[in-house]
Design a protein around this motif. Structure first.
Motif, short mmCIF file in Angstrom:
data_model
loop_
_atom_site.label_atom_id
_atom_site.label_comp_id
_atom_site.label_asym_id
_atom_site.label_seq_id
_atom_site.Cartn_x
_atom_site.Cartn_y
_atom_site.Cartn_z
N ALA A 198 44.72 77.17 86.42
CA ALA A 198 44.72 78.72 85.54
C ALA A 198 43.71 79.93 85.89
O ALA A 198 43.98 80.86 85.61
CB ALA A 198 45.19 78.47 84.31
N ALA A 199 42.45 78.95 85.87
CA ALA A 199 41.32 80.40 85.38
C ALA A 199 41.18 80.90 86.86
O ALA A 199 41.08 82.48 86.67
CB ALA A 199 39.94 79.51 85.63
N ILE B 172 48.50 88.55 81.00
CA ILE B 172 49.16 87.32 81.89
C ILE B 172 48.62 85.90 81.65
O ILE B 172 49.36 85.60 82.43
CB ILE B 172 48.51 88.09 82.90
CG1 ILE B 172 47.09 88.23 83.88
CG2 ILE B 172 48.61 89.49 83.72
CD1 ILE B 172 46.65 87.94 84.94
N MET B 173 47.95 86.21 80.80
CA MET B 173 47.23 84.86 80.10
C MET B 173 48.21 83.52 80.41
O MET B 173 48.03 82.29 80.15
CB MET B 173 45.80 84.16 79.48
CG MET B 173 44.99 82.53 79.12
SD MET B 173 44.43 83.59 78.37
CE MET B 173 42.68 84.28 78.59
N PRO B 174 49.00 84.16 79.09
CA PRO B 174 50.26 82.69 78.64
C PRO B 174 51.37 82.67 79.97
O PRO B 174 51.32 81.22 80.79
CB PRO B 174 50.64 83.79 77.44
CG PRO B 174 49.92 84.41 76.96
CD PRO B 174 49.40 84.69 78.74
N GLY B 175 51.58 83.10 80.89
CA GLY B 175 52.44 83.17 81.66
C GLY B 175 51.65 82.97 82.60
O GLY B 175 52.24 81.81 83.29
N GLY B 176 50.65 83.32 82.81
CA GLY B 176 50.13 82.43 84.26
C GLY B 176 49.36 81.18 83.86
O GLY B 176 49.34 80.30 84.94
N ILE B 177 49.49 80.46 82.74
CA ILE B 177 49.15 79.28 82.47
C ILE B 177 50.34 78.24 82.98
O ILE B 177 50.49 77.81 83.19
CB ILE B 177 48.37 79.06 81.09
CG1 ILE B 177 47.21 79.57 81.07
CG2 ILE B 177 48.52 78.06 80.55
CD1 ILE B 177 46.57 79.78 79.49
N VAL C 146 53.36 74.63 85.76
CA VAL C 146 54.86 74.01 86.80
C VAL C 146 53.75 73.49 88.01
O VAL C 146 54.92 72.38 88.72
CB VAL C 146 55.68 74.99 86.28
CG1 VAL C 146 56.87 74.58 88.36
CG2 VAL C 146 56.18 75.60 85.74
N GLY C 147 53.19 74.36 88.65
CA GLY C 147 52.21 74.24 89.50
C GLY C 147 51.90 73.14 90.18
O GLY C 147 51.97 72.27 90.46
N ILE D 271 61.51 78.60 83.32
CA ILE D 271 60.79 77.92 82.12
C ILE D 271 60.59 78.66 81.58
O ILE D 271 60.47 78.65 80.31
CB ILE D 271 59.99 76.95 82.42
CG1 ILE D 271 59.30 75.91 80.96
CG2 ILE D 271 59.09 77.39 83.33
CD1 ILE D 271 58.45 74.76 81.80
N ILE D 272 59.95 80.15 81.76
CA ILE D 272 59.45 80.43 80.29
C ILE D 272 60.15 81.65 79.73
O ILE D 272 60.09 82.26 79.01
CB ILE D 272 58.62 82.23 81.29
CG1 ILE D 272 57.58 82.74 80.79
CG2 ILE D 272 59.81 82.89 81.80
CD1 ILE D 272 56.62 83.72 81.20
#
Length: 243
Positions: free
Chosen positions: A94-95, A182-187, A192-193, A210-211
């Protein structure tokens, strides 16, 4: 009557955005099939083997590739986010995803601002009408407005990189709201990945919707509304003083 030619200095300023547009068009035609979920699925064993043998090199190459995808507006940003989770887990995946996406967004922001942003912002300031009022309203509330739009991406990511550059948003605010927004969506997508191993084993495709599940979308909407609350309250106080 011939049109006046642009000075060489202006062409130099616009060269980065011209290059971005050309690479984006070329990438949309040539790279689409290589920057996709199918490509990740078909090459997963080779990617994992390379990662296990060259972890730091893989991480650096991934971050640079992600930055290029965002800064040149290439197809495959979602697939890249999934790849980050698949190769590196939720953390540090995620980072890597969030930092790379932010850097890419800042690069295209700078390119647009150098090529068109300053002149466009000056034209807006010199105008008189709805566009100017909307621009002034955004500038007066840069952080909450941009943060909420990043949290709930009602506009495409590329558009959200371009519009702030055209209306004169400060780069510090743009970078901060992009990173945090973008942090919440990115996490979520990195998570998922990270579970793609089981998805591949079942020969399925990941649930990218899922979002929009209520238990995820609800908190995001609430956070977006909360970020706009000071702006709404300030607007209401202004109206009360005008009455």
């Amino acid at each position: 009557m011939t049109q006046p030619q642009l000075p060489i200095a202006q062409w130099r300023q616009r060269l980065p955005i011209i290059i971005i547009l050309l690479v984006a068009i070329l990438g949309a035609v040539v790279l689409r099939e290589y920057l996709s979920f199918d490509a990740l699925r078909d090459n997963r064993a080779a990617l994992i083997a390379f990662r296990d043998s060259n972890y730091l090199l893989t991480a650096a190459a991934f971050v640079l590739a992600y930055i290029a995808i965002v800064s040149f507006s290439l197809p495959g940003a979602t697939a890249a986010t999934l790849t980050g989770g698949f190769l590196f887990g939720v953390f540090p995946g995620a980072a890597f995803n969030i930092i790379a996406a932010t850097i890419g967004a800042v690069l295209i922001f700078l390119a647009v601002r150098a090529g068109f942003g300053r002149s466009m912002a000056a034209k807006i300031d010199a105008s008189d009408g709805r566009v100017k009022r909307m621009t002034q309203a955004i500038r007066a509330n840069e952080f909450p407005v941009l943060f909420s739009l990043r949290l709930m991406p009602v506009l495409p990511f590329f558009v959200m990189n371009v519009i702030p550059a055209l209306i004169g948003v400060r780069i510090s605010v743009f970078a901060a709201t992009t990173f945090l927004g973008i942090m919440p969506g990115g996490i979520i997508y990195t998570w998922v990945g990270a579970g793609l191993g089981d998805v591949f084993a079942r020969d399925e495709t990941p649930d990218l919707g899922i979002i929009f599940e209520p238990h995820i979308l609800g908190p995001l909407l609430g956070l977006a509304a909360l970020s706009l609350l000071p702006t709404i309250l300030k607007s209401l106080r202004g109206k009360e003083r005008d009455v």
